[in-house]
Scaffold this active site. Structure first.
Site, PDB file in Angstrom:
ATOM      1  N   ARG A 107      21.051  47.603 -38.518  1.00 31.38           N
ATOM      2  CA  ARG A 107      21.205  48.786 -37.650  1.00 31.38           C
ATOM      3  C   ARG A 107      21.071  50.092 -38.444  1.00 31.38           C
ATOM      4  O   ARG A 107      21.759  51.070 -38.145  1.00 31.38           O
ATOM      5  CB  ARG A 107      22.562  48.785 -36.933  1.00 31.38           C
ATOM      6  N   ARG A 156      22.584  54.978 -33.990  1.00 29.81           N
ATOM      7  CA  ARG A 156      23.266  56.140 -33.401  1.00 29.81           C
ATOM      8  C   ARG A 156      24.136  56.905 -34.386  1.00 29.81           C
ATOM      9  O   ARG A 156      24.657  57.959 -34.048  1.00 29.81           O
ATOM     10  CB  ARG A 156      24.141  55.679 -32.226  1.00 29.81           C
ATOM     11  N   ARG A 204      16.450  59.717 -28.967  1.00 30.88           N
ATOM     12  CA  ARG A 204      16.729  58.775 -27.884  1.00 30.88           C
ATOM     13  C   ARG A 204      17.292  59.454 -26.631  1.00 30.88           C
ATOM     14  O   ARG A 204      17.332  58.847 -25.568  1.00 30.88           O
ATOM     15  CB  ARG A 204      17.746  57.726 -28.379  1.00 30.88           C
ATOM     16  N   ASP A 251      14.875  45.309 -30.090  1.00 32.46           N
ATOM     17  CA  ASP A 251      16.108  44.668 -29.647  1.00 32.46           C
ATOM     18  C   ASP A 251      15.844  43.183 -29.479  1.00 32.46           C
ATOM     19  O   ASP A 251      14.726  42.798 -29.114  1.00 32.46           O
ATOM     20  CB  ASP A 251      16.568  45.278 -28.323  1.00 32.46           C
ATOM     21  N   TYR A 270      23.460  35.237 -24.191  1.00 36.39           N
ATOM     22  CA  TYR A 270      23.322  36.491 -23.426  1.00 36.39           C
ATOM     23  C   TYR A 270      22.775  36.230 -22.023  1.00 36.39           C
ATOM     24  O   TYR A 270      23.209  36.828 -21.043  1.00 36.39           O
ATOM     25  CB  TYR A 270      22.361  37.452 -24.138  1.00 36.39           C
TER      26      TYR A 270
END
Length: 367
Positions: free
Chosen positions: A37, A41, A50, A86, A164
């Site tokens: 990552r 963010r 973004r 992703d 998921y």
């Protein structure tokens, strides 16, 4: 830099191959370092890029993926880039709808509930048609990197994607997905096989597009015990490595190093050492010496600083890095965190981590 769409030919010459050399078990002057990552963010420029975009729309824009991949490299002397994407683009390729819900994370509008729901999935996926945008992002980014560092491609592993698809999002227990393994073992294997086949084509396509290494994320390994892992995760992890390598050979593509990262799966480290990967990634819950003892000398290790260590003062980060390097040794080792960076982390502390790895490993190598 991320403007022109180039072809996956005539890439710039690689200037820093430390990460690839460590992955292949060759000697390095310093220990290479990158962060899971690292495009994320915690960087204000990431949030700005973004801001106006839907998350998966960003994933489908090669230009934006390229920009986000390059952002951390403008700040830090990282030894590798990892393409911004992703793991859930694979279930999307199967025809499932996934939306990013603020404050909640990725959410499937219609998760798999019954075995019959498997029939709704595409049984044959043309990865170039469905995931070509990732390949374009890789090619564009590989050119835009100008040979600065190697570019890593990745995929989620079958069990993690399956969990998921059934849970419909994150879950503390994965109980719905695990109930399938106990109640519907045959259907579970059918789904895992379908996923594995797509992942194989997807990873080979990433190398054809310009990825110089591949990481498989079995992020939900910790929800399985040794038996379930051995039945429902390991066979597919092994198979993916084997099939990707034989397809790369068949298509005369580079045999790139492959990394397996099975989070919280210390119970399976010995098996993972023999699963066909050049590198085994580790989370922060195992001692370096123990991991090395279980995995042996012929596999490169990657990891495993607790991401929360980056909340510590910079001097403390330096001490923790030094201890980690002493535990792993500076060779056959790629420094990383034991999981991804968190959104509220201070970029300066990430920089301190990266610089500490370089400084301490050089020092240890000299003496």
């Amino acid at each position: 830099t991320c403007s022109l769409l180039h072809s996956p030919k005539g890439f710039p010459k690689l200037k820093n191959d430390t990460f690839l050399r460590a992955a292949r078990g060759e000697e390095t002057e310093h220990t290479p370092v990158w962060c899971m990552r690292q495009a994320g963010r915690y960087l204000p420029e990431f949030r700005e890029t973004r801001a106006s975009q839907d998350f998966f729309a960003t994933c489908r824009s090669p230009k934006l993926c390229c920009e986000l991949t390059l952002q951390p490299l403008r700040r830090f002397p990282l030894d590798a880039a990892i393409i911004f994407s992703d793991i859930l683009v694979v279930p999307q390729a199967l025809g499932m709808e996934v939306v990013m819900v603020p404050g909640k994370g990725p959410t499937f509008t219609e998760p798999l509930k019954e075995v019959e729901d498997l029939l709704k999935l595409r049984q044959k996926v043309d990865v170039t048609a469905e995931l070509g945008y990732v390949f374009q992002a890789i090619t564009l980014t590989r050119h835009s990197l100008e040979g600065k560092v190697p570019l890593i491609g990745f995929s989620g592993a079958p069990w993690t994607l399956m969990s998921y698809m059934i849970e419909g999002g994150g879950s503390p227990t994965m109980a719905k997905a695990k109930s399938w393994l106990y109640r519907h073992p045959e259907a579970s294997h059918r789904l895992l096989r379908l996923l594995a086949d797509i992942i194989i084509d997807y990873l080979v396509g990433q190398v054809a597009a310009g990825a110089q290494a591949l990481q498989l994320f079995e992020s939900h390994a910790g929800h399985l015990g040794p038996e379930l892992f051995e039945d429902f995760a390991l066979p597919y992890i092994r198979d993916i490595a084997q099939a990707v390598k034989s397809k790369l050979k068949e298509e005369a593509l580079p045999l790139v190093p492959m990394i397996i990262f099975a989070k919280d799966a210390h119970y399976a480290l010995r098996d993972l050492a023999h699963a066909g990967y050049e590198v085994v990634g580790l989370d922060w819950t195992i001692r370096p010496q123990e991991a090395r003892a279980q995995i042996g000398k012929d596999i490169t290790l990657q990891g495993n600083l607790d991401p929360c260590a980056l909340y510590a003062p910079k001097e403390k980060i330096g001490e923790l890095v030094k201890k980690m390097l002493e535990g792993f040794g500076t060779q056959r080792y790629i420094a990383n965190l034991g999981h991804g960076l968190y959104p509220d982390m201070n970029p300066e502390h990430v920089g301190a981590f990266v610089e500490a790895v370089h400084a301490h490993s050089r020092h240890i190598n000299k003496h």
